[in-house]
Design a protein around this motif. Structure first.
Motif, PDB file in Angstrom:
ATOM      1  N   LEU A  39       1.168  -9.562  17.319  1.00 28.22           N
ATOM      2  CA  LEU A  39       2.499  -9.627  18.258  1.00 28.22           C
ATOM      3  C   LEU A  39       3.582  -9.409  17.879  1.00 28.22           C
ATOM      4  CD1 LEU A  39      -0.048 -12.718  17.866  1.00 28.22           C
ATOM      5  CD2 LEU A  39       0.014 -11.858  20.211  1.00 28.22           C
ATOM      6  N   VAL A  40       4.249  -9.686  16.708  1.00 34.77           N
ATOM      7  CA  VAL A  40       5.256  -9.063  16.377  1.00 34.77           C
ATOM      8  C   VAL A  40       6.088  -8.038  16.837  1.00 34.77           C
ATOM      9  CG1 VAL A  40       7.305  -9.325  14.329  1.00 34.77           C
ATOM     10  CG2 VAL A  40       5.357 -11.036  14.205  1.00 34.77           C
ATOM     11  N   SER A  41       4.530  -7.274  16.429  1.00 34.99           N
ATOM     12  CA  SER A  41       5.572  -5.309  16.736  1.00 34.99           C
ATOM     13  C   SER A  41       5.067  -5.591  18.523  1.00 34.99           C
ATOM     14  CB  SER A  41       4.397  -4.633  16.587  1.00 34.99           C
ATOM     15  OG  SER A  41       4.069  -4.736  15.116  1.00 34.99           O
ATOM     16  N   THR A  42       4.984  -6.028  19.492  1.00 35.11           N
ATOM     17  CA  THR A  42       4.655  -6.236  20.971  1.00 35.11           C
ATOM     18  C   THR A  42       6.861  -6.842  20.994  1.00 35.11           C
ATOM     19  OG1 THR A  42       3.337  -6.760  20.762  1.00 35.11           O
ATOM     20  CG2 THR A  42       4.299  -7.292  22.852  1.00 35.11           C
ATOM     21  N   LEU A  43       7.047  -7.425  20.138  1.00 42.15           N
ATOM     22  CA  LEU A  43       8.463  -7.350  20.807  1.00 42.15           C
ATOM     23  C   LEU A  43       9.656  -7.053  20.224  1.00 42.15           C
ATOM     24  CD1 LEU A  43       8.315 -11.716  19.196  1.00 42.15           C
ATOM     25  CD2 LEU A  43       9.034 -10.529  21.645  1.00 42.15           C
ATOM     26  N   ILE A 113       4.332 -16.145  20.235  1.00 41.05           N
ATOM     27  CA  ILE A 113       3.806 -15.924  21.966  1.00 41.05           C
ATOM     28  C   ILE A 113       4.743 -15.948  22.766  1.00 41.05           C
ATOM     29  CG2 ILE A 113       1.600 -16.319  23.013  1.00 41.05           C
ATOM     30  CD1 ILE A 113      -0.157 -16.664  20.253  1.00 41.05           C
ATOM     31  N   LEU A 114       4.770 -17.346  22.426  1.00 43.17           N
ATOM     32  CA  LEU A 114       6.060 -18.032  23.652  1.00 43.17           C
ATOM     33  C   LEU A 114       7.545 -16.944  24.320  1.00 43.17           C
ATOM     34  CD1 LEU A 114       6.941 -21.941  22.733  1.00 43.17           C
ATOM     35  CD2 LEU A 114       6.010 -21.039  24.584  1.00 43.17           C
ATOM     36  N   ASP A 115       7.735 -16.493  23.078  1.00 43.29           N
ATOM     37  CA  ASP A 115       8.810 -14.979  23.134  1.00 43.29           C
ATOM     38  C   ASP A 115       8.087 -14.267  24.095  1.00 43.29           C
ATOM     39  OD1 ASP A 115      10.725 -16.021  22.181  1.00 43.29           O
ATOM     40  OD2 ASP A 115      10.549 -15.750  20.505  1.00 43.29           O
ATOM     41  N   ILE A 116       6.906 -13.242  23.843  1.00 45.10           N
ATOM     42  CA  ILE A 116       6.391 -12.234  24.745  1.00 45.10           C
ATOM     43  C   ILE A 116       6.041 -12.636  25.539  1.00 45.10           C
ATOM     44  CG2 ILE A 116       4.546 -11.079  24.855  1.00 45.10           C
ATOM     45  CD1 ILE A 116       3.646 -11.349  21.972  1.00 45.10           C
ATOM     46  N   LEU A 235      -0.292  -3.442  36.125  1.00 41.05           N
ATOM     47  CA  LEU A 235       0.307  -2.794  34.938  1.00 41.05           C
ATOM     48  C   LEU A 235      -1.251  -2.674  33.798  1.00 41.05           C
ATOM     49  CD1 LEU A 235       2.670  -2.021  33.128  1.00 41.05           C
ATOM     50  CD2 LEU A 235       2.729  -4.366  32.698  1.00 41.05           C
ATOM     51  N   SER A 236      -1.687  -1.717  32.694  1.00 43.69           N
ATOM     52  CA  SER A 236      -2.117  -1.624  31.680  1.00 43.69           C
ATOM     53  C   SER A 236      -2.287  -0.506  30.827  1.00 43.69           C
ATOM     54  CB  SER A 236      -3.566  -1.163  32.933  1.00 43.69           C
ATOM     55  OG  SER A 236      -3.320  -0.019  32.679  1.00 43.69           O
ATOM     56  N   LYS A 237      -1.040  -1.331  29.906  1.00 43.01           N
ATOM     57  CA  LYS A 237      -0.970  -0.798  28.554  1.00 43.01           C
ATOM     58  C   LYS A 237      -2.072  -0.718  26.749  1.00 43.01           C
ATOM     59  CE  LYS A 237       3.819   0.089  29.909  1.00 43.01           C
ATOM     60  NZ  LYS A 237       5.411  -0.439  29.627  1.00 43.01           N
ATOM     61  N   ASP A 238      -1.335  -0.495  26.056  1.00 38.03           N
ATOM     62  CA  ASP A 238      -2.561  -0.518  25.009  1.00 38.03           C
ATOM     63  C   ASP A 238      -1.732  -1.175  24.520  1.00 38.03           C
ATOM     64  OD1 ASP A 238      -4.141  -0.552  23.147  1.00 38.03           O
ATOM     65  OD2 ASP A 238      -2.919   1.016  22.032  1.00 38.03           O
ATOM     66  N   MET A 239      -0.587  -3.457  24.386  1.00 37.90           N
ATOM     67  CA  MET A 239      -0.218  -3.634  23.677  1.00 37.90           C
ATOM     68  C   MET A 239      -0.984  -5.616  23.880  1.00 37.90           C
ATOM     69  SD  MET A 239       2.565  -4.508  26.338  1.00 37.90           S
ATOM     70  CE  MET A 239       3.617  -3.128  25.959  1.00 37.90           C
ATOM     71  N   LEU A 240      -0.759  -6.793  23.424  1.00 37.39           N
ATOM     72  CA  LEU A 240      -1.201  -7.832  23.989  1.00 37.39           C
ATOM     73  C   LEU A 240      -0.376  -8.000  24.525  1.00 37.39           C
ATOM     74  CD1 LEU A 240      -1.406  -9.263  20.665  1.00 37.39           C
ATOM     75  CD2 LEU A 240      -3.553  -7.201  21.624  1.00 37.39           C
ATOM     76  N   PHE A 241      -1.212  -9.199  25.719  1.00 41.23           N
ATOM     77  CA  PHE A 241      -0.329  -9.454  26.532  1.00 41.23           C
ATOM     78  C   PHE A 241       0.640  -9.253  27.805  1.00 41.23           C
ATOM     79  CE2 PHE A 241      -0.669 -12.791  23.201  1.00 41.23           C
ATOM     80  CZ  PHE A 241      -1.301 -13.730  23.980  1.00 41.23           C
ATOM     81  N   ALA A 242       0.106  -7.462  27.805  1.00 45.80           N
ATOM     82  CA  ALA A 242       0.822  -7.018  28.790  1.00 45.80           C
ATOM     83  C   ALA A 242       0.232  -7.633  30.216  1.00 45.80           C
ATOM     84  CB  ALA A 242       0.281  -5.621  28.869  1.00 45.80           C
ATOM     85  N   THR A 243      -0.588  -8.638  30.132  1.00 42.97           N
ATOM     86  CA  THR A 243      -0.443  -8.820  31.930  1.00 42.97           C
ATOM     87  C   THR A 243      -0.414 -10.477  31.542  1.00 42.97           C
ATOM     88  OG1 THR A 243      -1.867  -7.348  32.679  1.00 42.97           O
ATOM     89  CG2 THR A 243      -2.036  -9.385  33.718  1.00 42.97           C
ATOM     90  N   LEU A 244       0.533 -11.191  32.250  1.00 43.23           N
ATOM     91  CA  LEU A 244       0.998 -12.454  32.278  1.00 43.23           C
ATOM     92  C   LEU A 244       0.383 -12.773  33.687  1.00 43.23           C
ATOM     93  CD1 LEU A 244       3.398 -12.853  30.089  1.00 43.23           C
ATOM     94  CD2 LEU A 244       0.965 -13.093  29.216  1.00 43.23           C
ATOM     95  N   ASP A 245       0.778 -12.225  34.225  1.00 47.74           N
ATOM     96  CA  ASP A 245       0.389 -12.809  36.670  1.00 47.74           C
ATOM     97  C   ASP A 245      -1.196 -12.586  36.457  1.00 47.74           C
ATOM     98  OD1 ASP A 245       3.682 -13.594  36.281  1.00 47.74           O
ATOM     99  OD2 ASP A 245       3.757 -11.848  36.282  1.00 47.74           O
ATOM    100  N   THR A 246      -1.646 -13.402  37.010  1.00 50.62           N
ATOM    101  CA  THR A 246      -2.681 -13.416  37.653  1.00 50.62           C
ATOM    102  C   THR A 246      -2.918 -12.234  39.129  1.00 50.62           C
ATOM    103  OG1 THR A 246      -3.551 -15.425  37.602  1.00 50.62           O
ATOM    104  CG2 THR A 246      -4.551 -14.382  39.082  1.00 50.62           C
ATOM    105  N   THR A 247      -3.610 -11.377  39.457  1.00 49.10           N
ATOM    106  CA  THR A 247      -3.706 -10.139  39.981  1.00 49.10           C
ATOM    107  C   THR A 247      -4.951 -10.579  40.476  1.00 49.10           C
ATOM    108  OG1 THR A 247      -1.638  -8.678  39.205  1.00 49.10           O
ATOM    109  CG2 THR A 247      -3.436  -8.020  40.781  1.00 49.10           C
ATOM    110  N   THR A 248      -5.002 -10.222  41.883  1.00 49.08           N
ATOM    111  CA  THR A 248      -6.339 -10.415  43.134  1.00 49.08           C
ATOM    112  C   THR A 248      -6.662  -9.195  43.531  1.00 49.08           C
ATOM    113  OG1 THR A 248      -6.381 -12.766  42.594  1.00 49.08           O
ATOM    114  CG2 THR A 248      -7.970 -11.432  43.956  1.00 49.08           C
ATOM    115  N   ARG A 249      -7.622  -8.644  43.849  1.00 50.47           N
ATOM    116  CA  ARG A 249      -7.934  -7.102  44.353  1.00 50.47           C
ATOM    117  C   ARG A 249      -9.786  -7.484  44.891  1.00 50.47           C
ATOM    118  NH1 ARG A 249      -3.358  -7.018  43.893  1.00 50.47           N
ATOM    119  NH2 ARG A 249      -2.188  -5.345  42.301  1.00 50.47           N
ATOM    120  N   LYS A 250      -9.517  -6.414  46.272  1.00 49.27           N
ATOM    121  CA  LYS A 250     -10.507  -7.139  47.289  1.00 49.27           C
ATOM    122  C   LYS A 250     -11.299  -5.476  46.840  1.00 49.27           C
ATOM    123  CE  LYS A 250     -12.524  -8.351  51.624  1.00 49.27           C
ATOM    124  NZ  LYS A 250     -11.571  -8.509  52.890  1.00 49.27           N
TER     125      LYS A 250
END
Length: 432
Positions: A39-43, A113-116, A235-250
Motif C-alpha cells: 500500500l505504501v509503495s503504491t503511494l 488507504i485514504l491517500d491512495i 485501467l488494469s495495472k499490477d497495483m493495489l486499488f487500480a480501480t476505484l470507480d465502478t465500470t459497467t460493460r454489456k
C-alpha cells in the motif's frame, strides 16, 4: 484547506510498524505488514525497514509500552525517516503522542488507504466519497493539524475576522465548523448521486437485463477479466486499488442473452469501516447484482484469507446471500500440480481462468449462462406480418437469431427473456 495531512508532496523514507499482542497472531501480523508495504509503495514512498513488534498488552498512550515506543522512535531517527507508518489503527491522541515524542510525521493504515483513494478517484461520485471519508477521519485530528492556529481571536483584526470567527472563538473551532459544513454538503451531493444511480437501475430493471458484479481482493485481476470478457480498456495495472470507480460493460453470453458486468473496488483486510460506509454507493452494485463473480488470485499464498476477507465485506454490505461464481484467476502462472490440487480442494466449485491469456473464459461465460438460465428461453415464432409490432418487440428486448418469411408469416428464432415470453406464447411454433 482541510487535508488529512499537511505534508510535503514527496515523502521519501518510511518505517513500517505492526504491533501485535497474541503470539498466535504473528503470521497474520507479518502478512498484514507485508500488505501495508504494498500500500505504501503504491503511494510512491520508499520503505527503509518493516518492523513487527509484539507487546504483552495494549497501552492507551502508544498502543505498545513506552520502552517499545522508544525503540521504534530511535530506529526511525537512525534511518532518518520522514514518516512512521503503523499498520494498527491509531486513535487521534496516540497519533499526537507519537508525533510529539518522535518529532516526525506519523500515519496509520487508514490514512494510507485514504491517500491512495484520493489520488485514484476519477468520477464525481468517487471524489465525493473520498472527501467524505477523509473529512470524517480528519475531524477528530484537527487539534494536531492546526495546533499553530490554536489561539483565540476577537473582533475583526487578523486571522479569520469577525465575519468568520465569533468573539473568543479559536481558529480550530472555525475549522471544525467548516469541516462539518463540508461533510454535510458531501453527504447531500452523494445522496443526489445515489438518486441518479437509482434512476439508472430502474432503467436497467425495465429492460430486464441481468447484472453481475465482479468482486474480490484488490489486485486479483478483476479489471483485466472485465477487459477480456467485454473487449473494453478499463485501467488494469499490477497495483493495489487500480480501480476505484465502478465500470459497467454489456456483453453477450453464449445463449445470446445480454449481461451487464460491473467492476468494483477491490477489498483489503482491515478495510476502515468509514470507507465501507462512504463507498456504499459504489459497492452497492454488489448488493443489487443478480449474482457475483468472485475473482481470486490463484498465485497468492494468502488466497484463503483474501477469500474470507471478501466474504466478510460482502456480509457487511448485505450481499452474503447472493449466488457466487468463484474464479481462480492467473491460473496460467500456477505450474505445480500439487498446488492446483490444493486449490481445487479449497475451492471445489471454482473455475480455472487466466484473464491475461483468455484461458477458461469461455467456460466462465457458459457458467454465467447456466446461472441465468431461468431468465431466458430459446423459441421459434410464427408471427403474422400484420403483427410487426411483436417482431419489433423481439428486436428491442430479446436476442433475434434468425428471421425468415413464409407466405404472410414471419418466422423468428430468438432468445427471449421471461418478461416478454408470455406476450408471444400464442405465436410459438415449436421449441428450439
Amino acid at each position: 484547506m482541510f487535508e488529512v495531512r499537511e505534508k510535503p508532496e514527496m515523502v521519501e523514507r518510511a518505517l513500517l510498524v505492526r504491533i501485535y499482542f497474541d503470539p498466535r497472531e504473528e503470521d497474520e501480523a507479518a502478512s498484514l505488514l507485508e500488505e501495508l508495504g504494498e500500500l505504501v509503495s503504491t503511494l510512491g514512498i520508499g520503505i527503509v525497514e518493516s518492523v513487527l513488534v509484539r507487546s504483552r498488552q495494549q497501552h492507551k498512550k502508544h498502543i505498545c509500552g513506552t520502552g517499545k515506543a522508544a525503540e521504534i522512535i530511535a530506529l526511525a531517527k537512525a534511518h532518518e525517516c520522514d514518516v512512521i507508518v503503523f499498520d494498527n489503527q491509531l486513535a487521534p491522541h496516540q497519533q499526537r503522542t507519537w508525533e510529539r515524542e518522535g518529532d516526525t510525521c506519523v500515519i496509520d493504515r487508514e490514512e494510507v488507504i485514504l491517500d491512495i483513494f484520493a489520488k485514484r478517484a476519477q468520477t464525481k461520485e468517487a471524489r465525493l466519497q473520498v472527501e467524505l471519508a477523509r473529512m470524517q477521519y480528519a475531524l477528530p485530528r484537527m487539534a494536531r493539524m492546526w495546533g499553530h492556529l490554536d489561539r483565540e481571536g476577537g473582533g475583526g483584526a487578523g486571522g479569520g475576522g469577525a465575519a468568520n470567527r465569533g468573539m473568543g472563538e479559536k481558529q480550530i473551532e472555525v475549522d471544525r465548523r467548516m469541516a462539518h459544513v463540508r461533510i454535510d454538503r458531501a453527504r447531500r451531493e452523494l445522496e443526489e448521486v445515489r438518486k441518479q444511480r437509482a434512476t439508472q437501475r430502474k432503467e436497467r430493471e425495465r429492460l430486464e437485463t441481468p447484472h453481475a458484479a465482479i468482486v474480490g481482493y484488490t489486485n486479483a485481476g478483476k479489471s483485466t477479466l472485465l477487459n477480456r470478457l467485454s473487449g473494453s480498456d478499463v485501467l488494469s495495472k499490477d497495483m493495489l486499488f487500480a480501480t476505484l470507480d465502478t465500470t459497467t460493460r454489456k456483453i453477450e453470453l453464449p445463449d445470446g442473452q445480454p449481461l451487464l458486468l460491473t467492476d468494483t473496488v477491490g477489498f483489503v483486510r482491515n478495510l476502515p469501516h468509514r470507507l465501507v460506509e462512504a463507498f456504499k454507493a459504489t459497492l452497492e452494485e454488489a448488493v443489487l447484482a443478480d449474482f457475483l463473480i468472485h475473482v481470486l488470485d490463484a498465485t497468492s499464498p494468502e488466497i484463503e484469507r483474501f477469500h474470507d476477507t471478501t466474504l466478510e465485506v460482502l456480509k457487511e454490505l448485505g450481499a452474503e446471500e447472493k449466488q457466487v461464481v468463484t474464479v481462480l484467476n492467473k491460473i496460467d502462472l500456477v505450474t505445480d500440480p500439487e498446488t492446483l490440487r490444493a486449490l481445487d480442494r479449497l475451492f471445489p466449485d471454482s473455475l480455472h481462468v487466466s484473464a491475461a491469456t483468455g484461458e477458461g473464459t469461455e467456460r466462465l461465460l457458459q457458467k454465467c449462462s447456466e446461472v441465468m438460465a431461468d431468465r431466458v428461453r430459446r423459441c421459434h415464432y410464427r408471427i403474422p406480418q400484420h403483427r410487426a409490432d411483436l417482431v419489433s418487440l423481439l428486436h428491442r428486448d430479446a436476442k433475434v437469431l434468425t428471421t425468415d418469411y413464409e407466405g404472410n408469416d414471419i418466422l423468428v428464432t430468438a432468445v427471449v427473456p421471461a418478461s416478454i415470453a408470455g406476450r408471444l406464447e400464442s405465436f410459438t411454433e415449436l421449441p428450439a
